[in-house]
Motif scaffolding. Structure first.
Motif, PDB file in Angstrom:
ATOM      1  N   PHE A   1       0.097  12.366   5.606  1.00 52.11           N
ATOM      2  CA  PHE A   1      -1.528  12.347   5.056  1.00 52.11           C
ATOM      3  C   PHE A   1      -1.625  11.316   3.984  1.00 52.11           C
ATOM      4  CE2 PHE A   1      -0.753  16.598   6.510  1.00 52.11           C
ATOM      5  CZ  PHE A   1      -1.443  16.777   7.215  1.00 52.11           C
ATOM      6  N   GLY A   2      -0.770  10.310   3.649  1.00 53.14           N
ATOM      7  CA  GLY A   2      -1.044   9.179   3.061  1.00 53.14           C
ATOM      8  C   GLY A   2      -0.971   9.335   1.506  1.00 53.14           C
ATOM      9  N   ASP A   3      -0.032  10.177   1.000  1.00 52.21           N
ATOM     10  CA  ASP A   3      -0.261  10.381  -0.374  1.00 52.21           C
ATOM     11  C   ASP A   3       0.581   9.304  -1.064  1.00 52.21           C
ATOM     12  OD1 ASP A   3       0.309  11.443  -2.941  1.00 52.21           O
ATOM     13  OD2 ASP A   3       1.660  13.063  -2.430  1.00 52.21           O
ATOM     14  N   PRO A   4      -0.292   8.671  -1.742  1.00 54.55           N
ATOM     15  CA  PRO A   4       0.306   7.230  -2.696  1.00 54.55           C
ATOM     16  C   PRO A   4       1.011   7.982  -3.786  1.00 54.55           C
ATOM     17  CG  PRO A   4      -2.126   7.436  -2.959  1.00 54.55           C
ATOM     18  CD  PRO A   4      -1.717   8.573  -2.042  1.00 54.55           C
ATOM     19  N   MET A   5       0.701   9.127  -4.184  1.00 52.75           N
ATOM     20  CA  MET A   5       1.529   9.617  -5.386  1.00 52.75           C
ATOM     21  C   MET A   5       2.683  10.320  -5.345  1.00 52.75           C
ATOM     22  SD  MET A   5      -1.969  11.023  -7.677  1.00 52.75           S
ATOM     23  CE  MET A   5      -2.538  11.669  -6.344  1.00 52.75           C
ATOM     24  N   ASN A   6       3.234  10.111  -4.270  1.00 54.82           N
ATOM     25  CA  ASN A   6       4.548  10.648  -3.849  1.00 54.82           C
ATOM     26  C   ASN A   6       5.653  10.030  -4.867  1.00 54.82           C
ATOM     27  OD1 ASN A   6       7.461  11.148  -2.823  1.00 54.82           O
ATOM     28  ND2 ASN A   6       6.236  11.899  -1.166  1.00 54.82           N
ATOM     29  N   PRO A   7       6.347  10.990  -5.558  1.00 51.52           N
ATOM     30  CA  PRO A   7       7.516  10.402  -6.726  1.00 51.52           C
ATOM     31  C   PRO A   7       8.505   9.644  -6.028  1.00 51.52           C
ATOM     32  CG  PRO A   7       7.466  12.897  -6.325  1.00 51.52           C
ATOM     33  CD  PRO A   7       6.260  12.332  -5.340  1.00 51.52           C
TER      34      PRO A   7
ATOM     35  N   PHE B   1      -7.734  13.579 -17.540  1.00 53.11           N
ATOM     36  CA  PHE B   1      -6.372  14.020 -17.426  1.00 53.11           C
ATOM     37  C   PHE B   1      -5.657  13.866 -16.224  1.00 53.11           C
ATOM     38  CE2 PHE B   1      -8.207  16.587 -21.052  1.00 53.11           C
ATOM     39  CZ  PHE B   1      -7.532  16.370 -21.839  1.00 53.11           C
ATOM     40  N   GLY B   2      -4.598  13.339 -16.105  1.00 48.99           N
ATOM     41  CA  GLY B   2      -3.756  13.430 -14.957  1.00 48.99           C
ATOM     42  C   GLY B   2      -3.852  11.946 -14.302  1.00 48.99           C
ATOM     43  N   ALA B   3      -3.536  11.807 -12.946  1.00 50.41           N
ATOM     44  CA  ALA B   3      -3.563  10.581 -12.250  1.00 50.41           C
ATOM     45  C   ALA B   3      -5.063  10.175 -12.429  1.00 50.41           C
ATOM     46  CB  ALA B   3      -3.049  10.724 -10.865  1.00 50.41           C
TER      47      ALA B   3
ATOM     48  N   PRO C   1       3.041   2.093  -8.337  1.00 57.12           N
ATOM     49  CA  PRO C   1       1.596   1.647  -8.330  1.00 57.12           C
ATOM     50  C   PRO C   1       1.072   1.823  -9.824  1.00 57.12           C
ATOM     51  CG  PRO C   1       1.465   3.839  -7.517  1.00 57.12           C
ATOM     52  CD  PRO C   1       2.989   3.469  -7.536  1.00 57.12           C
ATOM     53  N   ILE C   2       0.010   1.403 -10.170  1.00 56.81           N
ATOM     54  CA  ILE C   2      -0.738   1.462 -11.438  1.00 56.81           C
ATOM     55  C   ILE C   2      -1.181   3.058 -11.743  1.00 56.81           C
ATOM     56  CG2 ILE C   2      -2.649   0.835 -12.662  1.00 56.81           C
ATOM     57  CD1 ILE C   2      -2.824  -2.032 -11.245  1.00 56.81           C
ATOM     58  N   ASN C   3      -1.875   3.472 -10.526  1.00 57.03           N
ATOM     59  CA  ASN C   3      -1.903   5.052 -10.658  1.00 57.03           C
ATOM     60  C   ASN C   3      -0.705   5.627 -10.230  1.00 57.03           C
ATOM     61  OD1 ASN C   3      -4.083   7.194 -10.048  1.00 57.03           O
ATOM     62  ND2 ASN C   3      -2.688   7.577  -8.330  1.00 57.03           N
ATOM     63  N   MET C   4      -0.156   6.519 -11.304  1.00 53.00           N
ATOM     64  CA  MET C   4       0.944   7.376 -11.260  1.00 53.00           C
ATOM     65  C   MET C   4       0.654   8.722 -10.982  1.00 53.00           C
ATOM     66  SD  MET C   4       3.732   5.750 -11.130  1.00 53.00           S
ATOM     67  CE  MET C   4       4.947   6.811 -11.700  1.00 53.00           C
ATOM     68  N   PHE C   5       1.416   9.467 -10.412  1.00 52.75           N
ATOM     69  CA  PHE C   5       1.337  11.036 -10.412  1.00 52.75           C
ATOM     70  C   PHE C   5       1.802  11.498 -11.699  1.00 52.75           C
ATOM     71  CE2 PHE C   5       5.639  10.228  -9.310  1.00 52.75           C
ATOM     72  CZ  PHE C   5       6.452  11.176 -10.000  1.00 52.75           C
TER      73      PHE C   5
ATOM     74  N   ASP D   1       0.788  -1.180   0.045  1.00 58.04           N
ATOM     75  CA  ASP D   1      -0.084  -0.114  -0.068  1.00 58.04           C
ATOM     76  C   ASP D   1       0.939   1.226  -0.115  1.00 58.04           C
ATOM     77  OD1 ASP D   1      -1.891   2.137   0.562  1.00 58.04           O
ATOM     78  OD2 ASP D   1      -3.046   0.911   1.860  1.00 58.04           O
ATOM     79  N   CYS D   2       0.699   2.100  -0.895  1.00 56.91           N
ATOM     80  CA  CYS D   2       1.664   3.377  -1.302  1.00 56.91           C
ATOM     81  C   CYS D   2       1.328   4.258  -0.323  1.00 56.91           C
ATOM     82  CB  CYS D   2       1.840   3.675  -2.662  1.00 56.91           C
ATOM     83  SG  CYS D   2       2.641   2.672  -3.863  1.00 56.91           S
TER      84      CYS D   2
END
Length: 183
Positions: free
Chosen positions: A32-38, A74-76, A44-48, A22-23
């Motif tokens: 704050f649990g940001d899974p899109m941190n580079p 558009f975007g993530a 993950p499949i979902n990418m920033f 779990d990212c």
């Protein structure tokens, strides 16, 4: 079983939530649990870095002009909304053709989606719930309405009203795009 556009959108939004990978639970995701941190350990499949998500949806039983559409966001995937774009449409909403990535423009669909994505990353755990509360019911309604619009347009085409049907599809898609942009 058939897979819905919504299911595919949710798969594209996945960041291994609830698993050992779990990212949103890594040290890189912050308080704050940001899974899109580079800097996240896992990809993950979902990418920033996602520029867009596109989900093709073809209903072979409908008339040619009504059967093919793509859902575009558009975007993530996790922070974006999807707009139906019909292959037969004769124009796109203006916000789809505005803007350069190097210059912020609030009239650009891409920039608005980026603003939502970046804002959500500030306090992801809370922000994603707020985003879903607005987006998901609206998406569910647009999935239903789009299916009805396709059926109506197909009937119009079968009745010899091809030009009117294409205009009908185009008007609908652009109204959805404008509604999302304003939201």
């Amino acid at each position: 079983e058939k897979v819905s556009v919504d299911t595919i959108h949710k798969l594209c939004s996945d960041y291994y939530a609830g698993t050992e990978f779990d990212c949103s639970r890594t040290v890189q995701s912050g308080d704050f649990g940001d899974p899109m941190n580079p800097n996240n350990v896992w990809r993950p499949i979902n990418m920033f870095r996602a520029t867009y998500v596109q989900i093709s949806n073809v209903k072979s039983y409908l008339a040619d002009e009504a059967k093919a559409l793509v859902w575009v966001g558009f975007g993530a995937p996790i922070t974006t909304y999807l707009t139906p774009i019909f292959a037969a449409s004769n124009e796109l909403a203006p916000q789809f053709g505005i803007g350069l990535r190097a210059e912020y423009n609030e009239d650009s669909a891409w920039w608005v989606a980026q603003e939502v994505q970046q804002t959500a990353r500030i306090n992801f755990n809370s922000a994603i719930e707020d985003l879903r509360a607005v987006r998901d019911p609206k998406m569910a309604q647009y999935y239903k309405e789009t299916a009805i619009i396709q059926e109506v347009a197909s009937s119009m085409i079968e009745a010899g009203m091809e030009k009117e049907a294409v205009n009908f599809l185009t008007t609908f898609q652009n109204n959805v795009a404008n509604d999302w942009h304003n939201t």
